[in-house]
Scaffold this active site. Structure first.
Site, short mmCIF file in Angstrom:
data_model
loop_
_atom_site.label_atom_id
_atom_site.label_comp_id
_atom_site.label_asym_id
_atom_site.label_seq_id
_atom_site.Cartn_x
_atom_site.Cartn_y
_atom_site.Cartn_z
N PHE A 119 82.94 26.94 61.68
CA PHE A 119 83.19 25.65 61.05
C PHE A 119 84.61 25.20 61.38
CE2 PHE A 119 81.45 22.79 57.77
CZ PHE A 119 80.11 23.06 57.93
N GLN A 240 89.62 12.86 51.97
CA GLN A 240 89.11 13.35 53.25
C GLN A 240 88.08 12.39 53.84
OE1 GLN A 240 86.63 17.22 53.76
NE2 GLN A 240 88.59 17.45 54.78
N HIS A 242 85.29 12.43 56.36
CA HIS A 242 84.50 13.37 57.15
C HIS A 242 84.26 12.73 58.51
CE1 HIS A 242 81.34 16.02 58.52
NE2 HIS A 242 81.54 16.79 57.47
N LEU A 252 75.94 11.79 55.33
CA LEU A 252 76.66 12.90 55.96
C LEU A 252 75.85 13.61 57.04
CD1 LEU A 252 79.08 14.98 55.83
CD2 LEU A 252 77.72 16.22 54.14
N GLU A 255 79.32 19.26 59.58
CA GLU A 255 80.18 19.83 60.62
C GLU A 255 79.49 21.04 61.24
OE1 GLU A 255 84.40 19.73 59.44
OE2 GLU A 255 84.31 21.89 59.70
N ARG A 286 89.31 18.60 59.68
CA ARG A 286 88.67 17.29 59.59
C ARG A 286 89.63 16.12 59.75
NH1 ARG A 286 84.30 18.63 54.79
NH2 ARG A 286 82.88 19.81 56.16
N HIS A 353 84.65 11.23 52.09
CA HIS A 353 83.78 12.35 51.78
C HIS A 353 84.26 13.17 50.59
CE1 HIS A 353 80.97 15.57 52.51
NE2 HIS A 353 81.92 16.45 52.78
N ARG A 398 91.15 19.41 53.15
CA ARG A 398 90.26 20.55 52.87
C ARG A 398 89.54 20.99 54.14
NH1 ARG A 398 84.91 21.08 52.02
NH2 ARG A 398 84.37 18.89 51.58
#
Lengths: 587, 231
Positions: A119, A240, A242, A252, A255, A286, A353, A398
């Protein structure tokens, strides 16, 4: 007429991942707990998480929590509190194994262990290359986790109040939290829940933006209640984006697509992340990927008729891998982008996000505020966990899969802290004489309002303002203008009118009350963002393009009263290991 | 777009009625839920549940032109107008498109929807082979939207006694889990003329499931295991 009072040892507001993890702790300790939720628990927004939950199990290659901790500190752009980050990374394996024991249907390795995938921002040996740290159930990890937690709570006989909306905190003269007011949506009845402990697990407020991956229910109710009760919100400028929301729809795309080997292309078919993050490319964190995408679009290399999106390519993984590891993504792409991702790329854009900021807490889930020179005085009786809380483990950005981990670790630790506190303080404190008054006044205002504006029109203006004035890239003039605009919109939000006055499941009333919460979050965001004169993590300003550790390595605290700002230092000292010193952030 | 919406507010209506309305759509509106949100902006008294708007939370199940489905993943372009929207059939209506799901969840809870394994858990995970894990596919993805159970005639007649397709799908999800040790107990509980055997394989559940799951097959597997156990 006085409001009815119900007494519990503890009240948890919110039944997503952190609320249900905490509920489980308390129910198994045989405490009398009420869990309030606006929706049936399995409809909470945790259900939409896709890619995985981080833990350094090392099932698919060597890993350890020190590396995870380093990645999280670096990912946070050195705004995360290192004591909390160490705590979370060390606890990760324990809480993930517990979840597996609860019945979570994780995918498996050939050896029968929990399957793990790479990730963004998660690396081996302090940044050398990607590591498989994300424990996954296909691309439905949040759904599988939320259901497993609910099921375990059913077994533990936790007491849920389904479709109850919490409205306001009740604090006594000493400032201690002694309860919360809430409305039963089916009947419109308002009740004071009198408790020794109130734990907020109300999730994020991504609905302050027009384009958001968030569910309708993500309206920052806990944050609004906290702000109205005079408690500050921390680091609200950090939102954030995304990288991969479906262009137009905002839905969404995990990732995990890139974790499984997918990558981003501009209109020239160039794998542009190689230029921005030479080592880990599409698996950079991100904020870095979102900025790279926004830059490509801004500079005319976006795909689509108006060059408005980026392409996410995964067809080379083959239908078999896609169907096995990313079946939900194939469904979403078909439904919302009319694209079969086993054949063509998915059009994507950075989309709001996750809220890195929130209610200030320590790693025991206790809400803390500055008082008499102590930056962390505990607000007695008040706890928060999950996205609504700012521990702060995510700092300015994050990492993917750290969110589900946050829910488990801090849901559990907050639950444990409540149990400890109830042992030393076994009695309820009295409710103040005016308990519930603020709620009654809000409801009376709304019911009596005439010539007011409609809730959807004020909310739409708020969302447009955030979208335009506080996006991936931020500009000084737009921020200043945005602050003025949002104050104006906040004044309009105080005069909203609903036509529907029914007592029975009045969703117009619910939406009006939600707007009261959203608007506090929106104000906190713009005021905090305008004030922070640096670029760090998700906060990127054109006039201050560099991180400024000297002046700004500190947490923002926004108070509703007069939009006042205060700051508190970042905790650079971990619990047991050496600190990670701030460095330039390269991926 | 033309909508015809079932309206009933016990606070003011003596009986239910259908409200016809014309809703102006924006080019970005793709799904039925988008149209409903537009409708609510015009008439804020229309009540329905919604949350994730991507088909994973299960909130906005309703009866759409005679068939149960989720408004958020039902494409406007594929609907015949006027689109007739009614609450899920067979459950008491609280208001408008909102039904009382107590009975549905009661049946779900009745199958003990949690892993039962009383051996002390190991330090790490309970090992499960990829093949054993594969058995849970098509089962664990249920979102508890109730489209299936409320399209099932057997559930309409006996919602208090027949578990219904959603609950039975979950019953099999735990029977099929290699980590669960309560298979016998679960089968005993279901071995009842109503709880399991009211299913007559009408297969409405399969037809409406917005996640493409197959409760009828799961019910068949339970019956099969029960039969094997008996001989």
């Amino acid at each position: 007429m006085a409001l009815a009072v119900r007494k519990f040892d503890a009240v948890i507001v919110g039944a997503g991942g952190s609320g249900m993890r905490a509920a489980l702790q308390l129910a198994e300790a045989e405490l009398k707990v009420a869990v309030l939720s606006k929706v049936f628990p399995t409809r909470s927004h945790t259900v939409a998480a896709q890619g995985g939950v981080a833990a350094s199990l090392g099932n698919n290659g060597e890993d350890n929590w020190h590396w995870h901790m380093f990645d999280t500190v670096k990912g946070s752009d050195y705004l995360g509190d290192q004591d909390a980050i160490e705590f979370m990374c060390r606890k990760a394996n324990e809480v993930v194994y517990e979840l597996e024991h609860y019945g979570m249907p994780f995918d498996r390795t050939p050896e029968g262990r929990i399957y793990q995938r790479p990730f963004g921002g998660q690396t081996r040996n302090y940044g050398e290359g990607p590591v498989a740290r994300s424990c996954a159930a296909a691309d439905r990890t949040g759904h599988a986790m939320l259901h497993a937690l609910y099921q375990r709570n059913v077994r533990a006989r936790a007491h849920f109040f389904v479709e109850w909306m919490a409205l306001d905190l009740v604090r006594d003269a000493e400032g201690d939290v002694v309860g919360v007011t809430a409305m039963e949506m089916e009947t419109g009845e308002v009740v004071i829940f009198h408790a020794k402990a109130v734990l907020f697990a109300t999730g994020g407020a991504g609905r302050i933006y027009s384009a958001s991956t968030n569910a309708f229910i993500n309206t920052g109710d806990g944050l609004g209640m906290t702000a109205r009760a005079g408690i500050p919100l921390e680091d609200m400028e950090f939102w954030q984006f995304h990288p991969t929301g479906v262009a137009g729809a905002g839905v969404l795309i995990t990732e995990g697509v890139r974790g499984e080997g997918g990558y981003l292309l501009n209109k020239n078919g160039e794998r542009f992340m190689e230029r921005y993050a030479p080592t880990v490319k599409d698996l950079a964190s991100r904020d870095v990927v979102a900025r790279a995408m926004a830059t490509e679009i801004k500079e005319g290399r976006g795909a689509g008729k108006d060059g408005e999106y980026i392409l996410l390519k995964l067809d080379h993984l083959g239908a078999e891998v896609i169907n096995k590891r990313l079946p939900g993504i194939r469904e979403i792409a078909l439904t919302f982008a009319n694209v079969d991702c086993a054949k063509e790329p998915i059009p994507v854009v950075p989309t709001v996000h996750y809220q890195m900021g929130g209610i200030p807490t320590n790693y025991h889930g206790q809400v803390v505020v500055p008082k008499n020179g102590d930056p962390e005085t505990v607000v007695r009786g008040f706890y928060a966990a999950g996205e609504c809380a700012c521990v702060s483990v995510h700092g300015a950005n994050r990492l993917g899969t750290n969110s589900l981990l946050d829910l488990l670790v801090f849901g559990k630790s907050a639950g444990e802290q409540v149990i400890r506190d109830l042992k030393s303080e076994p009695m309820h404190k009295d409710l103040p004489r005016d308990a519930g008054e603020a709620t009654r006044a809000r409801l009376a205002r709304l019911d009596g309002q005439s010539n007011g504006e409609s809730v959807p029109s004020v909310a739409a203006d708020m969302r447009r303002t955030l979208q335009l004035h506080c996006g991936v890239f931020r500009f000084p003039d737009l921020l200043v203008e945005g602050v003025a605009k949002i104050k104006d919109i906040a004044a309009r939000a105080a005069r909203t009118e609903i036509k529907d006055k029914s007592k029975v499941f009045n969703t117009a009333r619910v939406e009006a009350l939600e707007l009261d919460n959203l608007i506090e979050v929106a104000r906190a965001t713009l005021v905090s963002a305008e004030a922070r004169k640096e670029s760090r993590g998700a906060h990127d300003r054109s006039d201050y393009p560099k991180r400024d550790d000297e002046a700004w390595m500190r947490h923002t605290l926004w108070y509703k009263e007069g939009d006042r700002l205060d700051y508190r230092p970042v905790k650079l000292k971990p619990l047991t290991v050496a600190a990670f010193e701030p460095k330039a952030r390269v991926y | 777009m033309r909508l015809s919406i079932y309206r009933y507010d016990p606070d003011k209506d003596a009986k239910p009625y259908m409200q016809d309305m014309e809703v102006a759509l924006e080019p970005t509106d793709q799904m039925l839920l988008d149209a409903l949100v537009r409708a609510k902006a015009v008439d804020d008294s229309i009540a329905f549940r919604r949350s994730c708007r991507e088909g994973v939370c299960g909130s906005d199940a309703m009866n759409i032109n005679g068939k149960n489905g989720l408004a958020c993943i039902t494409k406007i372009a594929e609907l015949k107008e006027p689109v007739v929207l009614k609450p899920l059939p067979g459950l008491p209506v609280i208001r408008d498109l909102i039904v009382d799901m107590t009975q549905f969840f009661k049946q779900y809870h009745s199958i003990k929807p949690y892993l039962i394994n009383d051996t002390p858990p190991p330090e790490g995970e309970r090992v499960q082979s990829p093949e054993e894990r594969e058995e849970l596919n098509g089962l664990y993805e249920c979102i508890l939207c109730a489209c299936c159970s409320t399209s099932c005639p057997s559930f309409w007649w006996n919602p208090d006694k027949f578990v219904g397709p959603a609950g039975l799908l979950q019953a099999y999800r735990f029977i099929a889990d290699s980590r669960d040790q309560a298979t016998n107990e679960r089968l005993d509980d279901l071995n009842d003329p109503y709880r399991l055997f009211r299913c007559h394989s009408i297969m409405n559940c399969v037809d409406v499931c917005p996640k493409g799951l197959n409760p009828t097959r799961a019910i068949g597997k339970i019956k099969e295991i029960m039969l094997k156990r008996a001989v």
